[in-house]
Design an enzyme around this catalytic site. Structure first.
Site, PDB file in Angstrom:
ATOM      1  N   ILE A   1      -7.728  -1.936   8.587  1.00  0.00           N
ATOM      2  CA  ILE A   1      -8.179  -3.202   9.034  1.00  0.00           C
ATOM      3  C   ILE A   1      -9.437  -2.859  10.329  1.00  0.00           C
ATOM      4  O   ILE A   1      -9.052  -2.256  11.013  1.00  0.00           O
ATOM      5  CB  ILE A   1      -7.402  -4.313   9.669  1.00  0.00           C
TER       6      ILE A   1
ATOM      7  N   GLY B   1      -4.129  -0.843   6.377  1.00  0.00           N
ATOM      8  CA  GLY B   1      -4.558  -1.551   5.441  1.00  0.00           C
ATOM      9  C   GLY B   1      -5.113  -1.158   3.871  1.00  0.00           C
ATOM     10  O   GLY B   1      -4.817  -1.715   2.860  1.00  0.00           O
TER      11      GLY B   1
ATOM     12  N   ASP C   1      -1.908  -1.114   2.117  1.00  0.00           N
ATOM     13  CA  ASP C   1      -1.692  -2.511   1.581  1.00  0.00           C
ATOM     14  C   ASP C   1      -2.495  -2.817   0.305  1.00  0.00           C
ATOM     15  O   ASP C   1      -2.056  -3.113  -0.782  1.00  0.00           O
ATOM     16  CB  ASP C   1      -2.118  -3.442   2.516  1.00  0.00           C
TER      17      ASP C   1
ATOM     18  N   GLU D   1       0.649   1.052  11.632  1.00  0.00           N
ATOM     19  CA  GLU D   1       0.774  -0.115  12.452  1.00  0.00           C
ATOM     20  C   GLU D   1       1.942  -0.146  13.399  1.00  0.00           C
ATOM     21  O   GLU D   1       1.721  -0.402  14.731  1.00  0.00           O
ATOM     22  CB  GLU D   1       1.191  -1.320  11.494  1.00  0.00           C
TER      23      GLU D   1
ATOM     24  N   ASP E   1       1.785  -6.246   8.110  1.00  0.00           N
ATOM     25  CA  ASP E   1       1.979  -7.674   7.530  1.00  0.00           C
ATOM     26  C   ASP E   1       0.953  -7.982   6.373  1.00  0.00           C
ATOM     27  O   ASP E   1       0.930  -9.238   5.973  1.00  0.00           O
ATOM     28  CB  ASP E   1       1.611  -8.666   8.637  1.00  0.00           C
TER      29      ASP E   1
END
Length: 292
Positions: A87, A142, A145, A165, A173
């Site tokens: 991110i 991310g 993810d 993270e 998350d």
């Protein structure tokens, strides 16, 4: 007739929107004769970090490809030397970006931002067409993810994966903690998430995060294109149904999954594609399946 016309108009609108392009993605159909589209993360100077625009465009691209009949499989790749750096700092999910004011209002705003970003990546999973990830270079935070939401994951030998993270004092998350245990098992997922250690392509294959490792980026691109083309040549109804049943079965008991697929096939086994598959088998030829 009116229904066919409406469907044709919707398809034309989706194709036009796709051709209009994106800020953070490049969406192409490399081979016009194949039903494979490529969605490429296209911010190489930023190592394809996920910006607010990316979180808005990923679900839009997936929704458009879901609606376009000629799209029967999707390759998710990235431009530049790395797949994704995670991110982008300063984006909506960055806690340092929160302003002053009522802490409860700020917390709710952050919660909604996280839910929106989760939804953006879940859109990859919800696309009815199978999505094949082609990972090279670094896949960080991310980025993991993103690939966890794909149906098939492949990488080049230089690829590395890391959930950073925990080292940034936050809890991942955007889906890794929910999807990875189902992909690599709880123990491997806990190892990656709690240590924040970087793993190589071969270790990723050993634990099942990826299914195939290619020696180079060039071989990765060719190999993934071949996989996607093979999928695209099969019955679209069977492929989309298989993905839907796999996803449903992941989240329910075996008994519930069996009941779901029985109900699914009670309707879908009447397809013309099934008749064509049987005829082609008996006639020893390649089947020609119907268009969506």
């Amino acid at each position: 007739m009116a229904g066919d016309r409406d469907a044709s108009d919707a398809t034309a609108a989706a194709e036009a929107e796709l051709r209009a392009g994106f800020e953070t993605l490049a969406v192409t159909r490399p081979d016009p004769s194949a039903g494979v589209y490529e969605v490429r993360l296209n911010r190489p100077a930023q190592r394809n970090a996920l910006s607010p625009a990316a979180f808005a465009e990923i679900p839009r691209a997936m929704s458009l490809l879901d609606r376009i009949p000629t799209a029967r499989a999707v390759v998710l790749s990235a431009a530049g030397p790395h797949f994704c750096a995670g991110i982008e700092l300063g984006g909506p999910g960055d806690p340092l970006a929160a302003g002053a004011g009522d802490p409860v209002a700020a917390a709710e705003a952050l919660r909604r931002a996280v839910l929106d970003m989760q939804g953006a990546l879940t859109a990859i999973e919800r696309c009815r067409k199978p999505v094949v990830a082609a990972v090279h270079g670094a896949c960080v935070g991310g980025g993991v993810d993103v690939v966890a939401a794909c149906d098939i994951r492949c990488c080049s030998r230089d690829a590395t994966f890391v959930l950073k993270e925990v080292d940034m004092a936050i809890v991942a998350d955007l889906g890794a903690l929910q999807r990875l245990p189902r992909i690599v098992g709880y123990g491997n997922a806990a190892d990656l998430a709690l240590t924040g250690r970087k793993i190589t392509a071969m270790e990723a294959k050993e634990m099942g995060l990826v299914t195939r490792v290619f020696d180079s980026k060039k071989e990765l691109d060719a190999g993934v294109a071949k996989i996607a083309k093979e999928i695209a040549e099969k019955s679209a109804w069977a492929v989309m149904g298989t993905k839907a049943v796999l996803l449903r079965s992941r989240d329910v008991t075996v008994e519930q999954g069996l009941e779901h697929v029985a109900t699914w096939n009670a309707g879908m086994m009447r397809s013309n594609d099934l008749k064509e598959a049987i005829r082609a088998f008996l006639e020893k030829r390649k089947p020609v399946f119907s268009k969506l």
